[in-house]
Write an enzyme that holds these catalytic residues in place. Structure first.
Site, PDB file in Angstrom:
ATOM      1  N   ASP A  16      16.994  56.614  24.519  1.00 39.19           N
ATOM      2  CA  ASP A  16      18.085  55.717  24.895  1.00 39.19           C
ATOM      3  C   ASP A  16      19.303  56.505  25.357  1.00 39.19           C
ATOM      4  OD1 ASP A  16      16.672  53.467  24.320  1.00 39.19           O
ATOM      5  OD2 ASP A  16      17.682  53.022  22.427  1.00 39.19           O
ATOM      6  N   GLY A  41      14.363  52.309  21.273  1.00 40.06           N
ATOM      7  CA  GLY A  41      13.198  51.472  21.563  1.00 40.06           C
ATOM      8  C   GLY A  41      12.933  50.528  20.406  1.00 40.06           C
ATOM      9  N   GLN A 105      24.500  43.496  24.442  1.00 41.53           N
ATOM     10  CA  GLN A 105      23.834  44.640  25.045  1.00 41.53           C
ATOM     11  C   GLN A 105      23.210  44.229  26.378  1.00 41.53           C
ATOM     12  OE1 GLN A 105      24.212  44.399  21.154  1.00 41.53           O
ATOM     13  NE2 GLN A 105      22.146  43.767  21.658  1.00 41.53           N
ATOM     14  N   GLN A 157      13.825  40.870  24.930  1.00 45.91           N
ATOM     15  CA  GLN A 157      14.368  40.449  26.219  1.00 45.91           C
ATOM     16  C   GLN A 157      13.350  40.501  27.350  1.00 45.91           C
ATOM     17  OE1 GLN A 157      18.126  42.237  27.184  1.00 45.91           O
ATOM     18  NE2 GLN A 157      19.037  41.735  25.219  1.00 45.91           N
ATOM     19  N   THR A 209      16.946  34.696  15.135  1.00 40.64           N
ATOM     20  CA  THR A 209      18.181  35.365  14.731  1.00 40.64           C
ATOM     21  C   THR A 209      19.335  34.811  15.556  1.00 40.64           C
ATOM     22  OG1 THR A 209      17.774  37.176  16.290  1.00 40.64           O
ATOM     23  CG2 THR A 209      16.970  37.458  14.035  1.00 40.64           C
ATOM     24  N   ASP A 242      16.000  45.043  15.663  1.00 41.01           N
ATOM     25  CA  ASP A 242      14.861  45.822  15.163  1.00 41.01           C
ATOM     26  C   ASP A 242      15.012  46.081  13.665  1.00 41.01           C
ATOM     27  OD1 ASP A 242      14.030  46.040  17.879  1.00 41.01           O
ATOM     28  OD2 ASP A 242      15.450  47.690  18.127  1.00 41.01           O
TER      29      ASP A 242
END
Length: 307
Positions: A16, A41, A105, A157, A209, A242
């Site tokens: 990332d 990830g 994000q 996503q 969530t 995550d």
């Protein structure tokens, strides 16, 4: 010999590049206040947080040896089972460029070998198989070839650009657990033309969530699991979802009900937003203790989710 393991978890193990901005908007150019390269990830974040909780699980992913040597070394140092990871000599990646403003994000992903390789599926049975990010074909491969008792679908996503009506209908029919945030869950049911009110029940559970509102569990009963009263100012939400999943499975592993496991998910996510994945000092028993302080109440199905 077939061995029954608690959990297999599929998804991306990304390098990332995190770009911090004041506010994500539609401007062509945004000023970046901070640049950081990190290991991430969906599967990678989950693995790091779950290992801190003391969980044992197997990862399934595909990475390039050219780009991911240090990442694989770190996961090995955490004593994570990497026997399901395929490491290729070709290509480069996956690499994700993540723009974060502390609340939202936005991601730009170069998938590398995750785009064209297949999983190496081992001959073992899992109590839970979690299907995360990756091409739909990879998740179909897991369903058709892996052995499991319970199946979760959680495309994150990627649901918006990799899944259509046919694919979503297939996974919704097959899976016991469906996971996502508010936008993802609404998209899944609107696109698939499934009715959440008819779908959720004894056979299927939807876990949604909802950021600062906590989380919702739609099943044979519908429950709102509340977040902490304390608000984390200036926290980093990168990896929070995550981390929620790591806490959720940790709760299930410890024999908790689905709702109480979701509380563990909220507790774990809160600690990660507050301290970051690398800096969070997570102790499994501590998460169980914190989760007990969270409240939940039975609710009617939100009409906004009834398609």
């Amino acid at each position: 010999m077939t061995v029954n393991k608690f959990l297999a978890y599929t998804g991306h193990i990304n390098l990332d590049v995190v770009l911090k901005v004041d506010k994500i908007n539609d401007n062509v150019t945004l000023p970046v206040s901070e640049v950081k390269e990190t290991f991430g990830g969906t599967a990678g974040n989950f693995a790091i947080v779950a290992s801190k909780l003391g969980m044992r699980f197997r990862l399934y992913s595909i990475v390039s040896k050219v780009s991911h040597g240090n990442y694989i070394k770190k996961l090995n140092e955490l004593n994570i089972d990497l026997s399901g990871i395929k490491i290729t000599d070709e290509s480069y990646g996956p690499v994700c460029y993540a723009v974060n403003d502390g609340e939202k994000q936005k991601y730009f992903l170069a998938e590398g070998p995750m785009k064209y390789e297949k999983y190496n599926i081992l001959d073992e049975k899992y109590e839970h198989l979690h299907l995360g990010t990756g091409n739909p074909e990879l998740n179909v491969q897991m369903i058709e070839n892996a052995m499991f008792d319970s199946l979760s679908f959680d495309p994150s996503q990627e649901v918006f650009f990799k899944y259509g009506k046919k694919e979503l209908g297939y996974f919704l029919e097959k899976c016991e657990f469906i996971m996502g945030n508010e936008e993802e869950i609404k998209f899944m049911f609107k696109t698939s033309e499934f009715d959440l009110k008819d779908y959720a029940g004894k056979k299927h559970t939807v876990i949604m969530t909802a950021g600062s509102k906590g989380a919702y569990v739609y099943g044979d009963r519908n429950t709102h699991v509340y977040p902490f009263d304390e608000v984390v100012e200036g926290g980093n939400t990168l990896g929070a979802g995550d981390s929620f999943r790591a806490g959720f499975y940790y709760g299930l592993k410890n024999g908790l009900s689905i709702v109480d496991a979701v509380k563990c998910g909220n507790a774990t996510s809160y600690e990660i937003v507050k301290n970051g994945i690398e800096n969070a000092d997570l102790v499994g028993e501590g998460i169980l203790s914190i989760a007990k302080k969270l409240s939940a109440e039975e609710i009617a199905l939100d009409d906004s989710l009834h398609f």
